[in-house]
Design a protein around this motif. Sequence first.
Motif, mmCIF file in Angstrom:
data_model
loop_
_atom_site.group_PDB
_atom_site.id
_atom_site.type_symbol
_atom_site.label_atom_id
_atom_site.label_comp_id
_atom_site.label_asym_id
_atom_site.label_seq_id
_atom_site.Cartn_x
_atom_site.Cartn_y
_atom_site.Cartn_z
ATOM 1 N N ALA A 29 17.159 -27.214 39.742
ATOM 2 C CA ALA A 29 16.357 -28.375 39.345
ATOM 3 C C ALA A 29 16.413 -29.473 40.404
ATOM 4 O O ALA A 29 15.397 -30.089 40.737
ATOM 5 C CB ALA A 29 16.843 -28.910 37.999
ATOM 6 N N LEU A 30 17.595 -29.724 40.941
ATOM 7 C CA LEU A 30 17.735 -30.780 41.944
ATOM 8 C C LEU A 30 17.028 -30.396 43.242
ATOM 9 O O LEU A 30 16.419 -31.251 43.902
ATOM 10 C CB LEU A 30 19.218 -31.053 42.204
ATOM 11 C CG LEU A 30 19.996 -31.680 41.041
ATOM 12 C CD1 LEU A 30 21.478 -31.770 41.356
ATOM 13 C CD2 LEU A 30 19.436 -33.076 40.706
ATOM 14 N N HIS A 35 15.899 -32.773 46.501
ATOM 15 C CA HIS A 35 17.231 -33.059 47.029
ATOM 16 C C HIS A 35 17.705 -31.907 47.915
ATOM 17 O O HIS A 35 17.277 -30.754 47.758
ATOM 18 C CB HIS A 35 18.224 -33.261 45.882
ATOM 19 C CG HIS A 35 17.928 -34.452 45.033
ATOM 20 N ND1 HIS A 35 18.142 -35.740 45.458
ATOM 21 C CD2 HIS A 35 17.403 -34.556 43.765
ATOM 22 C CE1 HIS A 35 17.786 -36.583 44.498
ATOM 23 N NE2 HIS A 35 17.324 -35.888 43.466
ATOM 24 N N GLU A 36 18.589 -32.215 48.838
ATOM 25 C CA GLU A 36 19.202 -31.210 49.698
ATOM 26 C C GLU A 36 20.461 -30.712 48.988
ATOM 27 O O GLU A 36 21.467 -31.423 48.930
ATOM 28 C CB GLU A 36 19.559 -31.818 51.053
ATOM 29 C CG GLU A 36 20.092 -30.830 52.061
ATOM 30 C CD GLU A 36 20.408 -31.473 53.396
ATOM 31 O OE1 GLU A 36 21.117 -30.836 54.208
ATOM 32 O OE2 GLU A 36 19.956 -32.612 53.634
ATOM 33 N N VAL A 37 20.391 -29.506 48.453
ATOM 34 C CA VAL A 37 21.431 -29.025 47.543
ATOM 35 C C VAL A 37 22.211 -27.868 48.172
ATOM 36 O O VAL A 37 21.620 -26.896 48.668
ATOM 37 C CB VAL A 37 20.827 -28.563 46.199
ATOM 38 C CG1 VAL A 37 21.919 -28.052 45.266
ATOM 39 C CG2 VAL A 37 20.064 -29.710 45.551
ATOM 40 N N THR A 38 23.523 -27.986 48.120
ATOM 41 C CA THR A 38 24.427 -26.911 48.526
ATOM 42 C C THR A 38 25.215 -26.463 47.303
ATOM 43 O O THR A 38 25.828 -27.290 46.615
ATOM 44 C CB THR A 38 25.413 -27.383 49.610
ATOM 45 O OG1 THR A 38 24.676 -27.755 50.776
ATOM 46 C CG2 THR A 38 26.391 -26.268 49.982
ATOM 47 N N LEU A 39 25.186 -25.181 47.032
ATOM 48 C CA LEU A 39 25.980 -24.600 45.944
ATOM 49 C C LEU A 39 27.213 -23.964 46.574
ATOM 50 O O LEU A 39 27.107 -23.038 47.383
ATOM 51 C CB LEU A 39 25.159 -23.571 45.185
ATOM 52 C CG LEU A 39 25.746 -23.014 43.879
ATOM 53 C CD1 LEU A 39 26.087 -24.125 42.899
ATOM 54 C CD2 LEU A 39 24.761 -22.037 43.230
ATOM 55 N N PHE A 40 28.383 -24.481 46.235
ATOM 56 C CA PHE A 40 29.653 -24.041 46.818
ATOM 57 C C PHE A 40 30.333 -23.118 45.816
ATOM 58 O O PHE A 40 30.868 -23.564 44.808
ATOM 59 C CB PHE A 40 30.502 -25.273 47.122
ATOM 60 C CG PHE A 40 31.821 -24.995 47.806
ATOM 61 C CD1 PHE A 40 32.171 -23.725 48.245
ATOM 62 C CD2 PHE A 40 32.726 -26.031 48.039
ATOM 63 C CE1 PHE A 40 33.375 -23.477 48.877
ATOM 64 C CE2 PHE A 40 33.932 -25.803 48.668
ATOM 65 C CZ PHE A 40 34.255 -24.515 49.087
ATOM 66 N N MET A 203 18.140 -25.081 31.716
ATOM 67 C CA MET A 203 17.899 -23.643 31.717
ATOM 68 C C MET A 203 17.609 -23.185 33.138
ATOM 69 O O MET A 203 16.848 -23.825 33.858
ATOM 70 C CB MET A 203 16.709 -23.304 30.811
ATOM 71 C CG MET A 203 16.987 -23.551 29.340
ATOM 72 S SD MET A 203 18.348 -22.541 28.701
ATOM 73 C CE MET A 203 17.673 -20.893 28.906
ATOM 74 N N PRO A 204 18.236 -22.071 33.567
ATOM 75 C CA PRO A 204 18.035 -21.602 34.941
ATOM 76 C C PRO A 204 16.711 -20.868 35.103
ATOM 77 O O PRO A 204 16.069 -20.465 34.127
ATOM 78 C CB PRO A 204 19.219 -20.651 35.148
ATOM 79 C CG PRO A 204 19.467 -20.085 33.783
ATOM 80 C CD PRO A 204 19.166 -21.210 32.821
ATOM 81 N N ILE A 205 16.313 -20.682 36.361
ATOM 82 C CA ILE A 205 15.119 -19.924 36.711
ATOM 83 C C ILE A 205 15.553 -18.561 37.241
ATOM 84 O O ILE A 205 16.475 -18.465 38.050
ATOM 85 C CB ILE A 205 14.300 -20.669 37.779
ATOM 86 C CG1 ILE A 205 13.879 -22.045 37.260
ATOM 87 C CG2 ILE A 205 13.073 -19.852 38.192
ATOM 88 C CD1 ILE A 205 13.296 -22.945 38.320
ATOM 89 N N ASN A 382 14.902 -33.661 28.714
ATOM 90 C CA ASN A 382 16.292 -33.560 29.150
ATOM 91 C C ASN A 382 16.360 -33.359 30.664
ATOM 92 O O ASN A 382 17.199 -33.961 31.354
ATOM 93 C CB ASN A 382 16.980 -32.408 28.429
ATOM 94 C CG ASN A 382 18.438 -32.261 28.834
ATOM 95 O OD1 ASN A 382 19.216 -33.204 28.721
ATOM 96 N ND2 ASN A 382 18.815 -31.091 29.311
ATOM 97 N N LYS A 383 15.473 -32.511 31.184
ATOM 98 C CA LYS A 383 15.436 -32.304 32.634
ATOM 99 C C LYS A 383 15.109 -33.600 33.357
ATOM 100 O O LYS A 383 15.719 -33.939 34.377
ATOM 101 C CB LYS A 383 14.414 -31.218 32.972
ATOM 102 C CG LYS A 383 14.330 -30.889 34.455
ATOM 103 C CD LYS A 383 13.354 -29.757 34.690
ATOM 104 C CE LYS A 383 13.256 -29.417 36.169
ATOM 105 N NZ LYS A 383 12.320 -28.286 36.414
#
Length: 745
Positions: A29-30, A35-40, A203-205, A382-383
């Motif tokens: 979502a971000l 946004h510049e998103v990093t998932l660690f 909710m994920p995609i 909510n999102k």
Amino acid sequence: MKICIASPDIVGPIKNGGVGTACTALAQALAAAGHEVTLFYTSTFFEIHNLEYWQEAYRRSGVELIGFLPESSPPLHRSTTVYDEDNLARSYRIYERLKHSDYDLIHFVDYIGLGYYTALAKSQGLCLAGSLIAVTTHSPTLWSRLTNAAPIDDISYMVRDRMERRLIELSDLVISPSHYMLRWLRENDFKLPARQIMLPNLMPIRMQDAPPEALEVQKGPIRELVFFGRIEPRKGLLVFCDAIDRIGRRLPPDVKVTFMGKLGRDYPQEVIEARTAKWKRGVQILTGLDTFQAADYLKGEGRLAVLAALHDNSPYTVMECVYHGIPFISSDVGGVAELIAPESRDAVLYPPTPAGMGEHILRTLATPDFGPCQSNVDFPANKEAILSLHRELEAEIRAARTRPVAHRPQPLVTINILHFERPEGLGQALAAIDRQTYPNIETIIVDNGSQSAEAVAYLDQLEASGRTDLRIIRMGENVYEPTARNAGAYAARGKYVLFMDDDNVPKVNEVEVFCTAAEKGGADVLTCFTDHFVTDVPPENEADALKRYIVMGDFGPLGLIYNGYGDLNCFVRRDRFLSIGGFVVDGCFNHAEDWRFFAKAWAKGLKVDVVPESLLWYRTTLASWGTGWRKRDRSGALMRAAQVYLETAPEEVKPFLLLSQGLFWKASSTEAARRTLSREAADLRRQVARLEEEKKVLDFERQLLMQAYRALSDFTVGTVEGRLDHVPEVRRGLDHLRRVMRKYQ
């Protein structure tokens, strides 16, 4: 905004898990919002594929995925546990990865508390000055263990609980997907930051293997009950089976039962099959499905999802059913009701008992056209609320970075060195002090009765140097070490006192980092990590240290079991140190004097913490690791440390404190012996495998030799027979060769 989301569970490497689903959905979502998103991904475990595969999959969603580096240099000394992995080491490696980053916002999850060292260092002014840290509360360790009726059989669970508590306390804001979990945290004495926000999960995609078009829920009479959730007691497995037992005769014979979820360790497939055999109806077990595959299955005609959790926070099983319009019923526990509209709760929710569930299943089957419930969550709104929160945080971060940096005071620090007959080591320590980056230092050397000519001469030389920043206190005779250390503290003029031994060497920034952390973080007692070395002088490169010893610092009552506070090389606020009487002075054996002091400081209400940086070179020898004269007296050290805790415990509790201490070390020793035997068995298995391979080679070579021998025998008999067989010796030789030929024919 540059955002990092750090989690030990994400969608993809882990097929299904609430924490991972929430983190992945937030990242998606971000990223979609620009946004510049990093998932660690803070784990090395992959149920399917590998890091490179999932990096490419997440890249298609606009999310950068980075992995966890399990090793570090120098190697870390393993923290004391019985069975669990070293989560302090994991937290430290995560901190190492993040401390020099430029993220505006870092999201951690509460589970395991792996963001502890990062949040601690930030609170001490050591890193991430322009960043915010948010923690989402999904599944605290003790909540999970206790609600699953699982025993607390390793101190690692208590350490994880303490890490989680400190992480939440030190964060800038805490986010909970339910009001229920916020209440639970408060009721269980978690210290929450001022900013507490309740926002349901997203909710994920779907990232891969998507059907050509979204599947629709197929309507029809209920012909299948689907136990939906992890197949374990906490998710209601036992209650569900008991409920089917109760209503089995009243349940239509064509209604089958499906268990869909990840199998629990104690309930493998064969156990489930044996338990359900008496139902005399169709039963199947579906495991290994990811979040999206599970939803697709539940959309099939005639299926009713049964959610039976005994305790839950804001479960994705419920949210997925609500979101996709899947018919379901659920136990009324935790934050479940918060996801369901009030007008639907009576039809959906039931008490978490076999009777309550059984009767509700029958009632649901008897309800014509039972369908999906109404949602209490407006998913689009909510999102937008979550994205709006991040816009607010972005504005706050930008505003904070424009404010002038506050002036840091530089109070006087007294370095208190205890010396006894080690002038060479003392010289190394003083040279390192002269190289310190912090300017406002005085040094006190407390000589504990040195008599050798070399030590006395060196002390005389120092006194004659005329240094105004150096004083020497001579005790006259060798006294109990805590007495000598306290003497130096009484003579000190600094706001802070740094205790040192003359055989250790401070790193160049030790005083500066300690003082920064104390002033910003407000600790009364600070310890640090230490790098061990065995050479005459410390290595030039930290990576060449023998090992790095890390501790939790704020160990609280867990110090009854072992010293997780730190080393005697500690930094204290002098007035607070003296207010509790300093180090424990009772004439007892010196071993564990640091442990006893830290326990005393905690018991007296002082704030004990650790700087999560290695600030000291600790001199040791290879032979001394766990085998030194003092370290052999573990039981004595345990009893001396226990006295502090026993002094404040109710009389009837004291034996149980000692029992817990003793049982832990007994289990630890037993497990250590098991690991040793396991390593030896593994070595033997490798030797057996090597010998078997060598035997195969030898057998093959033997066959070749036999073939050659047979061929040679055949040639010899054919050549000699009829020519020289009248010679007795030759005849005997030919007979032998014929026997060999028959044997290996």
